[in-house]
Scaffold this motif. Sequence first.
Motif, PDB file in Angstrom:
ATOM      1  N   SER A   1     -19.880  43.973-115.122  1.00  0.00           N
ATOM      2  CA  SER A   1     -18.431  44.104-115.238  1.00  0.00           C
ATOM      3  C   SER A   1     -18.066  44.552-116.649  1.00  0.00           C
TER       4      SER A   1
ATOM      5  N   LEU B   1     -14.883  38.380-107.545  1.00  0.00           N
ATOM      6  CA  LEU B   1     -15.907  39.276-108.060  1.00  0.00           C
ATOM      7  C   LEU B   1     -16.376  40.202-106.951  1.00  0.00           C
TER       8      LEU B   1
ATOM      9  N   HIS C   1      -5.571  43.269-112.309  1.00  0.00           N
ATOM     10  CA  HIS C   1      -4.681  42.120-112.182  1.00  0.00           C
ATOM     11  C   HIS C   1      -3.569  42.397-111.163  1.00  0.00           C
TER      12      HIS C   1
ATOM     13  N   VAL D   1      -6.870  38.010-110.126  1.00  0.00           N
ATOM     14  CA  VAL D   1      -7.637  39.051-110.796  1.00  0.00           C
ATOM     15  C   VAL D   1      -8.899  39.354-109.985  1.00  0.00           C
TER      16      VAL D   1
ATOM     17  N   TYR E   1     -12.571  41.160-110.510  1.00  0.00           N
ATOM     18  CA  TYR E   1     -13.532  41.681-111.477  1.00  0.00           C
ATOM     19  C   TYR E   1     -14.454  42.674-110.785  1.00  0.00           C
ATOM     20  N   ASN E   2     -14.504  43.868-111.316  1.00  0.00           N
ATOM     21  CA  ASN E   2     -15.289  44.946-110.720  1.00  0.00           C
ATOM     22  C   ASN E   2     -16.702  44.942-111.306  1.00  0.00           C
ATOM     23  N   CYS E   3     -17.674  44.559-110.483  1.00  0.00           N
ATOM     24  CA  CYS E   3     -19.085  44.562-110.894  1.00  0.00           C
ATOM     25  C   CYS E   3     -19.864  45.604-110.092  1.00  0.00           C
TER      26      CYS E   3
ATOM     27  N   LYS F   1      -9.679  34.180-108.739  1.00  0.00           N
ATOM     28  CA  LYS F   1     -10.614  35.085-109.408  1.00  0.00           C
ATOM     29  C   LYS F   1     -11.637  35.575-108.391  1.00  0.00           C
TER      30      LYS F   1
ATOM     31  N   TRP G   1     -13.076  30.782-107.248  1.00  0.00           N
ATOM     32  CA  TRP G   1     -13.896  31.971-107.484  1.00  0.00           C
ATOM     33  C   TRP G   1     -14.539  32.411-106.173  1.00  0.00           C
TER      34      TRP G   1
ATOM     35  N   GLY H   1     -13.089  47.194-115.665  1.00  0.00           N
ATOM     36  CA  GLY H   1     -13.735  45.921-115.375  1.00  0.00           C
ATOM     37  C   GLY H   1     -12.896  44.909-114.637  1.00  0.00           C
ATOM     38  N   GLU H   2     -11.585  44.880-114.871  1.00  0.00           N
ATOM     39  CA  GLU H   2     -10.769  43.863-114.207  1.00  0.00           C
ATOM     40  C   GLU H   2      -9.397  44.423-113.853  1.00  0.00           C
TER      41      GLU H   2
END
Length: 497
Positions: free
Chosen positions: A418, A396, A428, A454, A456-458, A394, A355, A425-426
Amino acid sequence: MTHLRSLREFISELESIGEIQQIDTEVDWNLELGAVIRRSYDLRAPAPLFTNITGYGDSGFRVLGAPGALSGPKHRLARIALAVGLPYDATGQQIVEALADARSKPGIAPVVVWPADAPCKQNIVTGDDIDLFAFPTPLIHGGDGGRYIQTYGMNIVKTPDGSWTNWSINRMMIADKNTLACLIPGPQHLGVIRSKWIEAGEPMPIALAIGVEPGLPFVGGMPIPEGEDESHYLGALFGEGIELVAAETVDLLVPATAEIVIEGHILLDETIMEGPFNEFPGYNATEASPKQVFKVSAITYRDGAIQPVVAAGPPVEEDHTIIGTTSAAEILYLLRQAELPIASAWYNYEAAVHWLTLSVRQDWHETTGLGSHELVDKIAEVIFTGKPSVNAPKILLVEDDVDITDLEQVVWAFATRSHPDLDRGEFHYAHKVSDQLAVYLSKEESHTFMAGKVIYNCLLADLYPEGKRPVKGSFENGWPTEIQERVLANWEKYGYR
């Protein structure tokens, strides 16, 4: 930058801040020593320095556990910070910034010293006198297939034409008194160079340096580009070349202050069973498999040699601190080279290098004119290419109002920012270069080193007009300055300690 030139200088600095626990009680190399190291990780205790190891009491040899692990709450990153030349209380973002900044500087070549000036040459063993069991190498985990002498040393190899020297960390298990079984994954630089020796039809010369100056393991775990020499990068970081000396039986230079240097060759086509061994994803290993053979031709070592040992497993241990810290720095450097609005990068150690969190400047939408999906794709183009892509399946993205080195803040931002859909939100990305050890991978993915990633869009900036974005209701943002100051000044008066 303060350049600590040996493991012993590093230990002295750690002792000065209470981060060494010398253990004079007899400790058995057979599992007990490894269990003490594991327990020290769990408690964020000082690094254990074992001086009385069963069967080795009169040798003077010692073992240092957890050399690059996290410390107690007062200086959590002290071992990492000191290793890369910063004050012991440096923050995670300061460490990553220093490493990323050094990537933009020209490398500084090592300084070659005479053998008489190299402590690693105090004792030289060759021929029938070679005995890897002379050192107090522990059986670390209960299920391990053998005693692993290489968990924190440097594998040093170069291409047949001498144009590229690579420094890396890959596990090695003692097979017999002059043989090591080695994990050499093909996509890693060690594997790339070995393939060139196979093409040349010759065994690969190699040196394993154990107990090196503290900065070397960190750059050995850094995903700098193929063809670049990690020792030159370390010179750029410190502003001076590190000291090397010629090996005895192979054409390689080794760290002059190393505690132990093991020299030899990786044989062309022989294999030997290796493992199982617990690894950084954090699960007990269960299988052995054929691995490459390292035939030893010489060992040199310091009087009273100190052997660093890592008990790999669940976070947080050195696989996470080394790979996480240096990979974040390399990724930050690459993203800035691509002129993307990245404020910082951080592998959250607790996620076992699975992560990565990227901090994006809050003005990114205004300055780039991009939407978040477009920015995500541009970031993916950079970090899913080459060696930096191996870890962090993964990722973020958050704005820089979040301290990405604080896992609590990262979890809060991920949970609240997210969107749980595939359009916002995500995102891939299939068939990207991957590490082979994640437990969720299929056999094919593990074998081919290719798997999905992936992001993750925050990010919030393109969802709200400037001035209307949600503001974290923290102590700093939720109360007037004078109230904050009053509370801080009166904290002990309230009865808190």
